[in-house]
Motif scaffolding. Structure first.
Motif, short mmCIF file in Angstrom:
data_model
loop_
_atom_site.label_atom_id
_atom_site.label_comp_id
_atom_site.label_asym_id
_atom_site.label_seq_id
_atom_site.Cartn_x
_atom_site.Cartn_y
_atom_site.Cartn_z
N ALA A 46 1.60 -2.88 -13.03
CA ALA A 46 1.31 -2.24 -11.74
C ALA A 46 0.33 -3.09 -10.93
O ALA A 46 0.47 -3.22 -9.71
CB ALA A 46 0.74 -0.85 -11.95
N CYS A 47 -0.65 -3.68 -11.61
CA CYS A 47 -1.60 -4.55 -10.91
C CYS A 47 -0.89 -5.76 -10.31
O CYS A 47 -1.16 -6.15 -9.18
CB CYS A 47 -2.69 -5.03 -11.87
SG CYS A 47 -3.96 -3.79 -12.20
N ARG A 48 0.00 -6.37 -11.07
CA ARG A 48 0.71 -7.54 -10.56
C ARG A 48 1.60 -7.16 -9.40
O ARG A 48 1.67 -7.87 -8.40
CB ARG A 48 1.54 -8.18 -11.69
CG ARG A 48 2.46 -9.31 -11.22
CD ARG A 48 1.67 -10.41 -10.50
NE ARG A 48 2.53 -11.40 -9.92
CZ ARG A 48 2.86 -11.46 -8.61
NH1 ARG A 48 2.39 -10.55 -7.77
NH2 ARG A 48 3.65 -12.40 -8.16
N ILE A 88 3.48 -5.39 -3.30
CA ILE A 88 3.05 -4.47 -2.26
C ILE A 88 1.56 -4.62 -2.08
O ILE A 88 0.83 -4.95 -3.00
CB ILE A 88 3.42 -3.01 -2.61
CG1 ILE A 88 2.78 -2.60 -3.94
CG2 ILE A 88 4.90 -2.82 -2.66
CD1 ILE A 88 2.85 -1.12 -4.21
N ALA A 89 1.10 -4.38 -0.88
CA ALA A 89 -0.33 -4.49 -0.59
C ALA A 89 -1.06 -3.34 -1.29
O ALA A 89 -0.64 -2.20 -1.23
CB ALA A 89 -0.58 -4.43 0.91
N PRO A 90 -2.17 -3.64 -1.97
CA PRO A 90 -2.91 -2.58 -2.66
C PRO A 90 -3.57 -1.63 -1.66
O PRO A 90 -4.00 -2.04 -0.58
CB PRO A 90 -3.95 -3.33 -3.48
CG PRO A 90 -4.07 -4.67 -2.84
CD PRO A 90 -2.76 -4.96 -2.17
N VAL A 91 -3.62 -0.38 -2.04
CA VAL A 91 -4.23 0.65 -1.19
C VAL A 91 -5.73 0.75 -1.48
O VAL A 91 -6.54 0.91 -0.58
CB VAL A 91 -3.54 2.01 -1.40
CG1 VAL A 91 -4.19 3.08 -0.57
CG2 VAL A 91 -2.07 1.90 -1.06
#
Length: 130
Positions: A46-48, A88-91
């Protein structure tokens, strides 16, 4: 000494229950390790996918097993490269390191004004507070 048949049957029926701690709500060491491994891989992937560096992932998830987090991150990286996927850009913003946090400015004695006391002093000396 001979056990009655009912006791033997009850003992035989209880053996599978005693051998399997999962039925009693107690997780075995292997089950806990497998769950932690799976959670770490999920966190890493998920981090990647969220385009986070592995170091950020470790910082955001300090209790996760680092080796499994790295494995999940690496596997997702390979998958995304092979399939030419964009992340995706992290929130959630990147955490600020404690050494980089701004320290509050020390307040000098002159800057401290006790508002209720100042108004009471003004009234005592006949000054208007308006």
């Amino acid at each position: 000494m001979r056990l009655p048949r009912l006791s033997v049957i009850a003992l035989l029926a209880a053996l599978p229950l005693l051998a399997s701690c999962d039925l009693l709500g107690i997780e075995s060491g292997e089950a806990v390790a497998a769950r932690n491994e799976a959670e770490g891989k999920a966190i890493g992937s998920a981090c990647r996918h969220a385009m986070r560096a592995i170091e950020d992932c470790y910082t955001l998830n300090p209790k996760a097993v680092k080796a499994s987090v790295y494995t999940g991150w690496r596997e997702m990286d390979e998958y995304m490269r092979e399939n030419k996927l964009e992340g995706i850009a992290p929130v959630v913003p990147r955490p600020v390191e404690p050494s980089k946090k701004k320290k509050p400015k020390p307040v000098e004695d002159e800057e401290i004004i006790d508002e209720p006391k100042a108004k009471a002093d003004d009234k005592a000396h006949g000054k208007s507070t308006h």
